[in-house]
Design a protein around this motif. Sequence first.
Motif, short mmCIF file in Angstrom:
data_model
loop_
_atom_site.label_atom_id
_atom_site.label_comp_id
_atom_site.label_asym_id
_atom_site.label_seq_id
_atom_site.Cartn_x
_atom_site.Cartn_y
_atom_site.Cartn_z
N LEU A 133 28.00 -14.63 -67.00
CA LEU A 133 27.02 -13.86 -67.77
C LEU A 133 25.90 -13.50 -67.04
O LEU A 133 25.44 -14.22 -66.12
CB LEU A 133 26.59 -14.89 -69.04
N LYS A 134 25.18 -12.45 -67.67
CA LYS A 134 23.94 -11.95 -67.26
C LYS A 134 22.97 -12.06 -68.45
O LYS A 134 23.35 -11.46 -69.65
CB LYS A 134 23.94 -10.52 -66.57
N LEU A 135 21.89 -12.53 -68.37
CA LEU A 135 20.91 -12.61 -69.66
C LEU A 135 19.69 -11.83 -69.35
O LEU A 135 19.30 -11.75 -68.33
CB LEU A 135 20.59 -14.14 -69.84
N GLU A 136 19.37 -11.22 -70.49
CA GLU A 136 18.22 -10.13 -70.66
C GLU A 136 17.34 -10.59 -71.89
O GLU A 136 17.79 -10.95 -72.96
CB GLU A 136 18.57 -8.67 -70.42
N ILE A 137 16.10 -10.22 -71.52
CA ILE A 137 15.06 -10.00 -72.65
C ILE A 137 14.95 -8.86 -72.99
O ILE A 137 14.52 -7.87 -72.21
CB ILE A 137 13.66 -10.72 -72.38
N THR A 138 15.60 -8.34 -74.38
CA THR A 138 15.35 -7.21 -74.81
C THR A 138 14.04 -6.61 -75.72
O THR A 138 13.81 -5.62 -75.52
CB THR A 138 16.66 -6.92 -75.50
N LEU A 139 13.45 -7.90 -76.45
CA LEU A 139 12.37 -7.78 -76.87
C LEU A 139 11.68 -8.92 -77.17
O LEU A 139 12.32 -9.89 -77.22
CB LEU A 139 12.81 -7.06 -78.38
N TRP A 140 10.23 -8.88 -77.01
CA TRP A 140 9.39 -10.10 -77.25
C TRP A 140 8.52 -9.87 -78.23
O TRP A 140 7.40 -9.02 -78.27
CB TRP A 140 8.84 -10.32 -75.88
N GLU A 141 8.52 -10.34 -79.54
CA GLU A 141 7.56 -10.35 -80.65
C GLU A 141 6.79 -11.48 -80.49
O GLU A 141 7.04 -12.49 -80.20
CB GLU A 141 8.56 -10.14 -81.92
N SER A 143 2.25 -12.59 -81.94
CA SER A 143 0.86 -12.17 -82.10
C SER A 143 0.15 -13.45 -82.24
O SER A 143 0.56 -14.37 -82.11
CB SER A 143 0.60 -11.43 -83.13
N THR A 144 -1.12 -13.35 -81.92
CA THR A 144 -2.15 -14.49 -81.94
C THR A 144 -1.99 -15.19 -83.24
O THR A 144 -1.91 -14.53 -84.26
CB THR A 144 -3.52 -14.07 -81.82
N GLY A 145 -1.81 -16.54 -83.28
CA GLY A 145 -1.68 -17.40 -84.42
C GLY A 145 -0.22 -17.30 -85.00
O GLY A 145 -0.02 -18.04 -85.97
N ASN A 146 0.73 -16.64 -84.41
CA ASN A 146 2.16 -16.87 -84.74
C ASN A 146 2.87 -17.42 -83.75
O ASN A 146 2.62 -17.23 -82.48
CB ASN A 146 2.42 -15.39 -85.16
N PRO A 147 4.22 -17.78 -84.09
CA PRO A 147 4.97 -17.92 -83.14
C PRO A 147 5.51 -16.83 -82.27
O PRO A 147 5.34 -15.69 -82.66
CB PRO A 147 6.37 -18.44 -84.13
N SER A 148 6.21 -17.04 -81.17
CA SER A 148 6.58 -16.27 -80.41
C SER A 148 8.31 -15.90 -80.39
O SER A 148 8.86 -16.91 -80.46
CB SER A 148 6.27 -16.38 -78.87
N TYR A 149 8.54 -14.56 -80.52
CA TYR A 149 10.03 -14.53 -80.77
C TYR A 149 10.86 -13.58 -79.81
O TYR A 149 10.70 -12.20 -79.81
CB TYR A 149 10.30 -13.78 -82.11
N PRO A 150 11.37 -14.26 -78.77
CA PRO A 150 12.11 -13.36 -77.78
C PRO A 150 13.44 -13.15 -78.08
O PRO A 150 14.02 -13.96 -78.75
CB PRO A 150 12.06 -14.38 -76.58
N HIS A 151 14.06 -11.84 -78.08
CA HIS A 151 15.23 -11.30 -78.37
C HIS A 151 15.89 -11.35 -76.91
O HIS A 151 15.66 -10.76 -75.99
CB HIS A 151 15.20 -9.95 -78.98
N ILE A 152 17.31 -11.89 -77.02
CA ILE A 152 18.04 -11.96 -75.79
C ILE A 152 19.41 -11.41 -76.01
O ILE A 152 19.85 -11.31 -77.13
CB ILE A 152 18.21 -13.48 -75.40
N THR A 153 19.96 -11.06 -75.03
CA THR A 153 21.31 -10.34 -74.60
C THR A 153 22.10 -10.84 -73.60
O THR A 153 21.65 -10.94 -72.62
CB THR A 153 21.42 -8.86 -74.64
N ALA A 154 23.27 -11.35 -74.03
CA ALA A 154 24.02 -11.84 -72.77
C ALA A 154 25.14 -10.77 -72.28
O ALA A 154 25.83 -10.39 -73.74
CB ALA A 154 24.55 -13.22 -73.16
N THR A 155 25.52 -10.65 -71.30
CA THR A 155 26.73 -9.47 -70.92
C THR A 155 27.70 -10.29 -70.08
O THR A 155 27.47 -11.12 -69.06
CB THR A 155 26.03 -8.61 -70.30
N ASN A 156 28.94 -10.13 -70.47
CA ASN A 156 30.05 -10.72 -69.44
C ASN A 156 30.18 -9.78 -68.08
O ASN A 156 30.68 -8.40 -68.72
CB ASN A 156 31.16 -10.59 -70.42
N VAL A 157 29.70 -10.30 -67.10
CA VAL A 157 29.80 -9.62 -65.95
C VAL A 157 30.84 -9.63 -65.04
O VAL A 157 31.14 -9.40 -63.94
CB VAL A 157 28.51 -9.61 -65.18
#
Length: 265
Positions: A133-141, A143-157
């Motif tokens: 697998l190859k792992l990437e962060i496609t989006l990181w949501e 803001s201050t005072g809120n949790p952090s939400y990283p979006h990830i994608t795994a690719t079969n290489v």
Amino acid sequence: MPSLTIGAASGPVQIGFQKWCRIAVTVALAVVVAGCASSAATPSPTASLTGVAGATATPAPTPMPTPTPAMMSTSTPAASAAATMAQTPTPTPTPTPTPTATPTPKPTPKPTAHPTPTPLPPLAIGLCTGAQLKLEITLWEGSTGNPSYPHITATNVSSGSCNMRGTPRTQIVDGKGKVIADAGNGGAEISTGDPVYTLAPNGTINDILTWDNWCKSAPRQNVAVAVVMPFGLGRVVSKPLGAGPIPECYSSATGTTLSAEAWTP
């Protein structure tokens, strides 16, 4: 016939010629006989040189007698032994054989015992490994005072297909690769009711993480995400997507939390 007159004390004596001839012949014969007798004698070296003035008599060297078999047979015992040794060949010493050392047999190396591989549980059969697998962060949501939400994608290489299912165990790592948040083993759940997603080569699958309550000093950027595959199938780490948003601290009595949703295409 003439006569020979010989002077004498009493006067001259006249001898007839024939008588004189007989006397002369007699005297000559006497001289010849005396000469032959003198020549037959071996002159002494000393006597032959007596008449020479100032000459010193030098005796002639005595010649060495030629050895004869008889003389050789009468030689001394030492000479006989020496002659025997000279005629007898010296025996060649026989070399003493050197005992051949028996080589010490080398110990037979014991085969390295390889641990018997633990058979994978049925739920692990066909799952993707971290190496596939190859792992990437496609989006990181976040803001201050809120949790952090990283979006990830795994690719079969890899060149073969593999399966993804259930909820992954996730981690947050800082800029040095140090794990600063871990969902733990409880964060990875796979059950027989989870759908199976087959990833063909270059196939992808997605997930969203929730990172909350960070009460420590700001971590070293840039932070990234890691996924630990279940059943010991490996680990894969993404690259950062810039400086990730750090969640706010809302309870210093508790530690930071991290969770993930189930994999979805």
